[in-house]
Design a protein around this motif. Sequence first.
Motif, PDB file in Angstrom:
ATOM      1  N   THR A  95      15.313   4.134 -13.171  1.00  0.00           N
ATOM      2  CA  THR A  95      16.201   5.415 -13.177  1.00  0.00           C
ATOM      3  C   THR A  95      17.133   5.058 -14.614  1.00  0.00           C
ATOM      4  N   GLU A  96      17.810   6.089 -14.955  1.00  0.00           N
ATOM      5  CA  GLU A  96      18.932   6.070 -15.903  1.00  0.00           C
ATOM      6  C   GLU A  96      19.932   6.950 -15.364  1.00  0.00           C
ATOM      7  N   ASN A  97      19.873   7.152 -13.982  1.00  0.00           N
ATOM      8  CA  ASN A  97      21.036   7.938 -13.077  1.00  0.00           C
ATOM      9  C   ASN A  97      22.038   6.579 -12.762  1.00  0.00           C
ATOM     10  N   ALA A  98      23.107   6.566 -13.327  1.00  0.00           N
ATOM     11  CA  ALA A  98      24.055   5.549 -12.896  1.00  0.00           C
ATOM     12  C   ALA A  98      24.763   5.849 -11.669  1.00  0.00           C
ATOM     13  N   ALA A  99      24.484   7.026 -11.139  1.00  0.00           N
ATOM     14  CA  ALA A  99      25.239   7.287  -9.519  1.00  0.00           C
ATOM     15  C   ALA A  99      24.625   6.503  -8.696  1.00  0.00           C
ATOM     16  N   ILE A 100      23.289   5.939  -8.856  1.00  0.00           N
ATOM     17  CA  ILE A 100      22.713   5.081  -7.820  1.00  0.00           C
ATOM     18  C   ILE A 100      23.598   3.693  -7.603  1.00  0.00           C
ATOM     19  N   PHE A 101      24.660   3.546  -8.442  1.00  0.00           N
ATOM     20  CA  PHE A 101      25.521   2.459  -8.244  1.00  0.00           C
ATOM     21  C   PHE A 101      26.691   3.057  -7.227  1.00  0.00           C
ATOM     22  N   ASN A 102      26.068   2.951  -6.000  1.00  0.00           N
ATOM     23  CA  ASN A 102      27.133   3.429  -4.862  1.00  0.00           C
ATOM     24  C   ASN A 102      26.443   2.258  -4.013  1.00  0.00           C
ATOM     25  N   PRO A 103      27.602   2.064  -2.939  1.00  0.00           N
ATOM     26  CA  PRO A 103      27.226   1.048  -1.944  1.00  0.00           C
ATOM     27  C   PRO A 103      26.016   0.934  -0.859  1.00  0.00           C
ATOM     28  N   GLU A 104      25.812   2.406  -0.622  1.00  0.00           N
ATOM     29  CA  GLU A 104      24.625   2.513   0.091  1.00  0.00           C
ATOM     30  C   GLU A 104      23.397   2.341  -0.378  1.00  0.00           C
ATOM     31  N   GLN A 105      23.324   2.954  -1.740  1.00  0.00           N
ATOM     32  CA  GLN A 105      22.003   2.650  -2.212  1.00  0.00           C
ATOM     33  C   GLN A 105      21.644   1.254  -2.818  1.00  0.00           C
ATOM     34  N   LEU A 106      22.560   0.608  -3.207  1.00  0.00           N
ATOM     35  CA  LEU A 106      22.642  -0.762  -3.891  1.00  0.00           C
ATOM     36  C   LEU A 106      22.097  -1.680  -2.978  1.00  0.00           C
ATOM     37  N   LYS A 107      22.470  -1.433  -1.637  1.00  0.00           N
ATOM     38  CA  LYS A 107      21.810  -2.340  -0.477  1.00  0.00           C
ATOM     39  C   LYS A 107      20.345  -2.270  -0.430  1.00  0.00           C
ATOM     40  N   ARG A 108      19.687  -1.289  -0.872  1.00  0.00           N
ATOM     41  CA  ARG A 108      18.240  -1.241  -0.863  1.00  0.00           C
ATOM     42  C   ARG A 108      17.490  -2.331  -2.054  1.00  0.00           C
ATOM     43  N   PHE A 109      18.441  -2.775  -2.834  1.00  0.00           N
ATOM     44  CA  PHE A 109      17.868  -3.613  -3.662  1.00  0.00           C
ATOM     45  C   PHE A 109      18.267  -5.070  -3.897  1.00  0.00           C
ATOM     46  N   LYS A 110      17.231  -5.996  -4.357  1.00  0.00           N
ATOM     47  CA  LYS A 110      17.626  -7.594  -4.354  1.00  0.00           C
ATOM     48  C   LYS A 110      18.334  -7.648  -5.882  1.00  0.00           C
ATOM     49  N   VAL A 111      17.528  -6.912  -6.820  1.00  0.00           N
ATOM     50  CA  VAL A 111      17.993  -7.251  -8.035  1.00  0.00           C
ATOM     51  C   VAL A 111      18.245  -5.854  -8.961  1.00  0.00           C
ATOM     52  N   ALA A 112      19.289  -5.854  -9.675  1.00  0.00           N
ATOM     53  CA  ALA A 112      19.149  -4.976 -10.939  1.00  0.00           C
ATOM     54  C   ALA A 112      18.993  -5.666 -12.234  1.00  0.00           C
ATOM     55  N   VAL A 113      18.072  -4.877 -12.827  1.00  0.00           N
ATOM     56  CA  VAL A 113      17.531  -5.170 -14.289  1.00  0.00           C
ATOM     57  C   VAL A 113      18.215  -4.422 -15.093  1.00  0.00           C
ATOM     58  N   TRP A 114      19.150  -4.534 -15.898  1.00  0.00           N
ATOM     59  CA  TRP A 114      19.913  -3.814 -16.968  1.00  0.00           C
ATOM     60  C   TRP A 114      18.837  -3.859 -18.399  1.00  0.00           C
ATOM     61  N   ASN A 115      18.121  -2.866 -18.771  1.00  0.00           N
ATOM     62  CA  ASN A 115      17.151  -2.969 -19.649  1.00  0.00           C
ATOM     63  C   ASN A 115      18.077  -2.138 -20.849  1.00  0.00           C
TER      64      ASN A 115
END
Length: 305
Positions: A95-115
């Motif tokens: 995604t390119e939607n930065a609103a994904i950086f919220n506590p609830e949705q970040l809990k679903r990921f192990k790693v964030a790759v910033w490309n």
Amino acid sequence: MKRALKWAIGLIVGLFLALMLFAVIAIGPANFGRLVLGIGRDYDHQPPVLPKTLSGTSILIFSKTNGYRDDPQIKAANAAIEAIARKRGWTSYTTENAAIFNPEQLKRFKVAVWNSVSGDVLSPEQREAFKGWLEAGGGFVALHGSGGDLDYAWKWYVNDLIGAQFIGHTMGPQFQRATLIVEDRQHPATRHLPERWSRTDEWYSFASSPRAKGYHILATLDEGSYRPKMKFLPFTKARDLQMGKDHPMIWTHCLGKGRAFYSALGHPASAYTEPEHLRMIDGAIAWAAGLEGPSCGKSIAASVR
């Protein structure tokens, strides 16, 4: 006198317009609009709807650009990271939607790759959510342009997360063959690499090495193997980008319980077809996810030896 003044003003205006035209051609109209005119720069406020299929080791692939953007590189890298995830049996969401950086949705990921993320992309609330997630045990892998801004609105990002301020890259020529010196051949990201790894890329320089902060350097650049100069405009003197013997390109460190990895490699889209480079990214994500290599409960440098 008036005629000479008009001529001088006309010359100055003409030179200014010529430089602006050169800049538009050199970096592209879209990049010129974002970087110079601020067109298209924004924050995202409505989070995306995540697929229910995210499970197990899930990877967030993020490539928003409020600054410089190389679209072919971003598309090639995103596709390569998605392929790595599939091969590993991981799930991923791009995604390119930065609103994904919220506590609830970040809990679903192990790693964030910033490309190759560039510019100021997170709101204050999104910054706090990302920082909290990472320090609580998240994994962060940043590629190329994600550490390549000349200035950062979020000082924690450059000072603590990346750990080094970008000052410029090779230009004239931009892409050169150079040799990396692999210092750590036991880390999951670099254990497959030779001691001296030669490849062609755009080479970054930084204000100082993050080694002094205690960050673990995986590979440095041999400045004798290429021309560390930056010459952007014609008829100007090339800028010296030498850092000396300690010129890091790939490094890791821990923030709280979180793991952070940065590689300055990977500007050409073709870099994401290089087997050795792809294995490096694969190993970096596996380490950041806590699946392989040293943990962040002890010194990285000590635990790989």
